[in-house]
Design a protein around this motif. Structure first.
Motif, PDB file in Angstrom:
ATOM      1  N   ILE A 160      52.891  83.743  49.321  1.00 40.25           N
ATOM      2  CA  ILE A 160      52.312  83.510  48.165  1.00 40.25           C
ATOM      3  C   ILE A 160      52.512  84.699  48.163  1.00 40.25           C
ATOM      4  O   ILE A 160      51.963  85.074  48.153  1.00 40.25           O
ATOM      5  CB  ILE A 160      51.426  82.291  47.872  1.00 40.25           C
ATOM      6  CG1 ILE A 160      51.693  80.977  48.432  1.00 40.25           C
ATOM      7  CG2 ILE A 160      51.633  82.936  46.258  1.00 40.25           C
ATOM      8  CD1 ILE A 160      50.624  79.753  48.410  1.00 40.25           C
ATOM      9  N   ALA A 161      53.991  85.379  47.261  1.00 42.96           N
ATOM     10  CA  ALA A 161      54.019  86.252  46.320  1.00 42.96           C
ATOM     11  C   ALA A 161      52.662  86.620  45.805  1.00 42.96           C
ATOM     12  O   ALA A 161      52.555  87.934  45.222  1.00 42.96           O
ATOM     13  CB  ALA A 161      55.678  86.687  46.550  1.00 42.96           C
ATOM     14  N   ASN A 162      52.971  85.916  44.177  1.00 42.32           N
ATOM     15  CA  ASN A 162      51.983  86.061  43.103  1.00 42.32           C
ATOM     16  C   ASN A 162      51.503  85.757  43.338  1.00 42.32           C
ATOM     17  O   ASN A 162      50.412  85.741  44.307  1.00 42.32           O
ATOM     18  CB  ASN A 162      53.050  84.641  41.846  1.00 42.32           C
ATOM     19  CG  ASN A 162      54.958  84.814  42.213  1.00 42.32           C
ATOM     20  OD1 ASN A 162      54.527  84.545  43.111  1.00 42.32           O
ATOM     21  ND2 ASN A 162      55.535  84.895  41.121  1.00 42.32           N
ATOM     22  N   GLU A 163      50.898  87.318  42.467  1.00 35.96           N
ATOM     23  CA  GLU A 163      49.104  87.386  42.660  1.00 35.96           C
ATOM     24  C   GLU A 163      48.668  85.861  41.241  1.00 35.96           C
ATOM     25  O   GLU A 163      47.497  86.216  40.948  1.00 35.96           O
ATOM     26  CB  GLU A 163      48.945  88.169  41.432  1.00 35.96           C
ATOM     27  CG  GLU A 163      48.699  89.391  43.263  1.00 35.96           C
ATOM     28  CD  GLU A 163      48.159  90.875  42.428  1.00 35.96           C
ATOM     29  OE1 GLU A 163      46.651  90.503  41.437  1.00 35.96           O
ATOM     30  OE2 GLU A 163      48.367  91.609  42.693  1.00 35.96           O
ATOM     31  N   SER A 164      49.568  85.353  40.205  1.00 35.95           N
ATOM     32  CA  SER A 164      49.332  84.165  39.987  1.00 35.95           C
ATOM     33  C   SER A 164      49.951  82.905  39.779  1.00 35.95           C
ATOM     34  O   SER A 164      50.829  82.510  39.031  1.00 35.95           O
ATOM     35  CB  SER A 164      49.259  84.730  38.143  1.00 35.95           C
ATOM     36  OG  SER A 164      48.062  85.820  37.995  1.00 35.95           O
ATOM     37  N   PRO A 165      49.825  82.908  40.866  1.00 33.90           N
ATOM     38  CA  PRO A 165      50.694  81.272  41.288  1.00 33.90           C
ATOM     39  C   PRO A 165      50.523  80.284  40.656  1.00 33.90           C
ATOM     40  O   PRO A 165      49.101  80.477  39.685  1.00 33.90           O
ATOM     41  CB  PRO A 165      50.597  80.838  42.934  1.00 33.90           C
ATOM     42  CG  PRO A 165      49.788  81.696  43.352  1.00 33.90           C
ATOM     43  CD  PRO A 165      49.505  82.857  42.180  1.00 33.90           C
ATOM     44  N   ALA A 166      51.117  79.519  39.888  1.00 38.17           N
ATOM     45  CA  ALA A 166      50.773  78.159  39.630  1.00 38.17           C
ATOM     46  C   ALA A 166      50.744  77.124  39.840  1.00 38.17           C
ATOM     47  O   ALA A 166      51.754  76.272  41.013  1.00 38.17           O
ATOM     48  CB  ALA A 166      52.717  77.957  38.214  1.00 38.17           C
ATOM     49  N   PHE A 167      49.811  76.341  39.350  1.00 41.02           N
ATOM     50  CA  PHE A 167      49.667  74.450  40.100  1.00 41.02           C
ATOM     51  C   PHE A 167      49.891  73.354  38.916  1.00 41.02           C
ATOM     52  O   PHE A 167      49.801  72.972  37.876  1.00 41.02           O
ATOM     53  CB  PHE A 167      47.880  74.385  40.000  1.00 41.02           C
ATOM     54  CG  PHE A 167      47.022  75.176  41.047  1.00 41.02           C
ATOM     55  CD1 PHE A 167      47.574  75.758  42.763  1.00 41.02           C
ATOM     56  CD2 PHE A 167      45.783  76.089  41.040  1.00 41.02           C
ATOM     57  CE1 PHE A 167      47.108  77.051  43.550  1.00 41.02           C
ATOM     58  CE2 PHE A 167      45.377  76.827  41.922  1.00 41.02           C
ATOM     59  CZ  PHE A 167      45.890  77.062  43.303  1.00 41.02           C
ATOM     60  N   VAL A 168      51.158  73.219  39.462  1.00 39.55           N
ATOM     61  CA  VAL A 168      52.257  72.725  38.489  1.00 39.55           C
ATOM     62  C   VAL A 168      52.902  71.296  39.107  1.00 39.55           C
ATOM     63  O   VAL A 168      52.961  71.676  40.286  1.00 39.55           O
ATOM     64  CB  VAL A 168      53.235  73.502  37.468  1.00 39.55           C
ATOM     65  CG1 VAL A 168      52.353  74.410  36.631  1.00 39.55           C
ATOM     66  CG2 VAL A 168      54.345  73.821  38.465  1.00 39.55           C
ATOM     67  N   ASP A 169      52.684  69.902  38.325  1.00 39.21           N
ATOM     68  CA  ASP A 169      53.403  69.029  39.414  1.00 39.21           C
ATOM     69  C   ASP A 169      55.273  69.530  38.532  1.00 39.21           C
ATOM     70  O   ASP A 169      55.346  69.150  37.755  1.00 39.21           O
ATOM     71  CB  ASP A 169      53.757  67.712  38.766  1.00 39.21           C
ATOM     72  CG  ASP A 169      53.594  66.602  38.673  1.00 39.21           C
ATOM     73  OD1 ASP A 169      55.077  66.732  39.626  1.00 39.21           O
ATOM     74  OD2 ASP A 169      53.432  65.456  38.402  1.00 39.21           O
ATOM     75  N   ILE A 170      55.822  69.909  40.352  1.00 41.23           N
ATOM     76  CA  ILE A 170      56.548  69.640  40.148  1.00 41.23           C
ATOM     77  C   ILE A 170      57.936  68.966  39.763  1.00 41.23           C
ATOM     78  O   ILE A 170      59.069  68.963  39.306  1.00 41.23           O
ATOM     79  CB  ILE A 170      57.708  70.703  40.750  1.00 41.23           C
ATOM     80  CG1 ILE A 170      57.381  72.383  40.583  1.00 41.23           C
ATOM     81  CG2 ILE A 170      58.797  71.000  40.848  1.00 41.23           C
ATOM     82  CD1 ILE A 170      57.193  73.366  40.061  1.00 41.23           C
ATOM     83  N   ASP A 171      57.847  67.897  40.476  1.00 42.09           N
ATOM     84  CA  ASP A 171      58.692  66.903  41.142  1.00 42.09           C
ATOM     85  C   ASP A 171      58.223  65.688  40.140  1.00 42.09           C
ATOM     86  O   ASP A 171      58.779  64.188  40.436  1.00 42.09           O
ATOM     87  CB  ASP A 171      59.123  66.227  42.427  1.00 42.09           C
ATOM     88  CG  ASP A 171      57.407  66.247  43.131  1.00 42.09           C
ATOM     89  OD1 ASP A 171      56.665  65.986  42.361  1.00 42.09           O
ATOM     90  OD2 ASP A 171      57.552  65.657  44.002  1.00 42.09           O
ATOM     91  N   GLY A 172      57.208  65.825  39.661  1.00 40.52           N
ATOM     92  CA  GLY A 172      56.655  64.531  38.340  1.00 40.52           C
ATOM     93  C   GLY A 172      56.480  62.955  39.381  1.00 40.52           C
ATOM     94  O   GLY A 172      56.270  62.378  38.385  1.00 40.52           O
ATOM     95  N   ASP A 173      55.443  64.111  40.744  1.00 37.82           N
ATOM     96  CA  ASP A 173      55.079  62.484  40.776  1.00 37.82           C
ATOM     97  C   ASP A 173      53.383  61.781  41.042  1.00 37.82           C
ATOM     98  O   ASP A 173      52.546  61.654  41.321  1.00 37.82           O
ATOM     99  CB  ASP A 173      55.172  62.768  42.644  1.00 37.82           C
ATOM    100  CG  ASP A 173      54.404  63.859  43.377  1.00 37.82           C
ATOM    101  OD1 ASP A 173      53.869  64.440  42.369  1.00 37.82           O
ATOM    102  OD2 ASP A 173      54.483  63.995  44.435  1.00 37.82           O
TER     103      ASP A 173
END
Length: 413
Positions: A160-173
């Protein structure tokens, strides 16, 4: 900042040598930092007195934080790295062997945390994002049995490259996924949380093509929201935005270059000024500034952004989250200082650890109002918001080199 985390990160590469691209990226970061203000105003930032602070510990154990009901007693517990604090007395427990870190010499083994039932067995687990570039992992809840929690690596060891990855619902499940950059392929990806009971592995899916901006190791700034108002969320990075489509697995999202400011923490998408266009709010990860980037159109009609300063109250604002703190129906922006971000080596690194929030006033300039929550807690690399005491008000939980803290929301009381 000359002593940025990028430099420290490059030192961990094989034989202590960075490749040419890495050196060039760091040179750019040096130039960016040299052009930024590094000193906050001398005026003291005084809390408004509408949050009740509880200090769980002053030990540096994590810069990530989460909440979850780990022992199924109906009360939300607090997670900080390899430790969890049992509500309501905040008794400290260890999930796996760890230790207290020296805030002026070390980073921890936990940069961001998430509490969720990963394998859907009815018990909340703990997700941990480690040092940037390393693969994330999760600890499986032993269901109140004693002993070490079982560790699972996410998605075949994808870094995981980013220093601030995001916890988000990408696929809408309805389940949170991880939005980040893959440092190996330089690709914007998402790690899908297990969808079936009993599954333990997260799956990697690409949103962008390979070798795109915002994916280098220690990349600062990523967000998820609908920029062009087509009803589909897009991915935002400092260098522009990737136009979302309904296909979240084809790796074909088109990149649109745009100017979205300096290296920053989580990027939030909202209409700040009420003109019907979605803007972006970001905060400097290692220098000074909180900004809103107003969406504008160039002469060709392409989307770009005009940057406005919101605040220079504190530097090192390395995390942000949105939540409606004052119950006015609009989400507010919460951020805070990452205390001793680089062990006190940066200008302002050891200034007071301010935690603050901004309410937005669309249609009424300057469109925002700053509020100080606390000046001796700050934030780490992610901030968690949850009603912890059952009063239907969102409370704030943070962990960093200054300790682990609960700030109970008493606005309006």
């Amino acid at each position: 900042m000359l002593m940025s985390l990028c430099l420290l990160g490059w030192a961990t590469l094989a034989n202590g040598q960075a490749d040419n691209q890495s050196k060039e990226i760091f040179k750019i970061r040096q130039q960016q930092a040299a052009n930024q203000a590094t000193k906050a105003p001398d005026k003291p930032a005084l809390p408004e007195g509408n949050f009740k602070k509880t200090t769980l510990t002053r030990d540096f154990i994590s810069e990530g934080v989460a909440v979850a009901d780990l022992n199924k007693d109906g009360k939300m517990d607090i997670v900080a790295g390899y430790y969890w604090f049992e509500a309501p007395n905040w008794t400290r427990h260890e999930m796996a062997p760890s230790r207290v870190f020296d805030p002026r010499k070390e980073y921890s083994n936990s940069f961001l945390n998430l509490g969720m039932d990963v394998n859907q067995d009815g018990w909340d687990d703990v997700v941990i994002v480690d040092f940037p570039g390393k693969p994330g992992f999760w600890f499986e809840n032993p269901k109140n049995k004693s002993g070490e929690w079982k560790k699972h690596i996410l998605a075949d060891s994808v870094g995981i490259a980013n220093e601030s990855p995001a916890f988000v619902d990408i696929d809408g499940d309805g389940r949170l996924d991880i939005l980040c950059g893959d440092p190996a392929k330089k690709q914007i990806i998402w790690l899908k949380s297990p969808s079936k009971p009993g599954e333990t592995a997260w799956k990697r899916f690409a949103l962008s093509q390979e070798k795109v901006p915002g994916t280098e190791p220690f990349s600062h700034g990523i967000g998820y929201g609908d920029i062009n108002k087509d009803g589909i969320n897009d991915v935002i990075v400092r260098e522009g935005w990737f136009e979302g489509t309904k296909d979240t697995k084809a790796g074909s999202w088109v990149f649109h270059p745009a100017s979205l400011g300096e290296p920053c923490s989580h990027m939030q998408v909202l209409d700040v000024n009420g003109d019907g266009k979605n803007d972006v709010v970001s905060a400097s990860a290692h220098a000074l500034g909180v900004w809103w980037h107003e969406q504008v159109n160039d002469e060709q009609g392409n989307i770009n952004f005009r940057t406005h300063l919101i605040s220079n109250t504190t530097a090192q604002t390395h995390a942000s989250i949105m939540a409606d703190l004052n119950a006015d129906g609009r989400k507010d922006y919460i951020t805070g200082k990452r205390f001793l971000a680089h062990h006190g080596r940066d200008p302002g690194d050891s200034d007071p650890a301010i935690l603050m929030w901004f309410e937005f006033t669309p249609g009424k300039e300057p469109y925002y109002k700053e509020h100080i929550i606390d000046n001796d807690s700050g934030a780490g690399l992610n901030i968690t918001v949850r009603d912890m005491n059952g009063d239907r008000k969102p409370d704030i939980i943070v962990a960093n080199k200054n300790g682990v803290f609960l700030l109970e929301n008493q606005i309006g009381k």
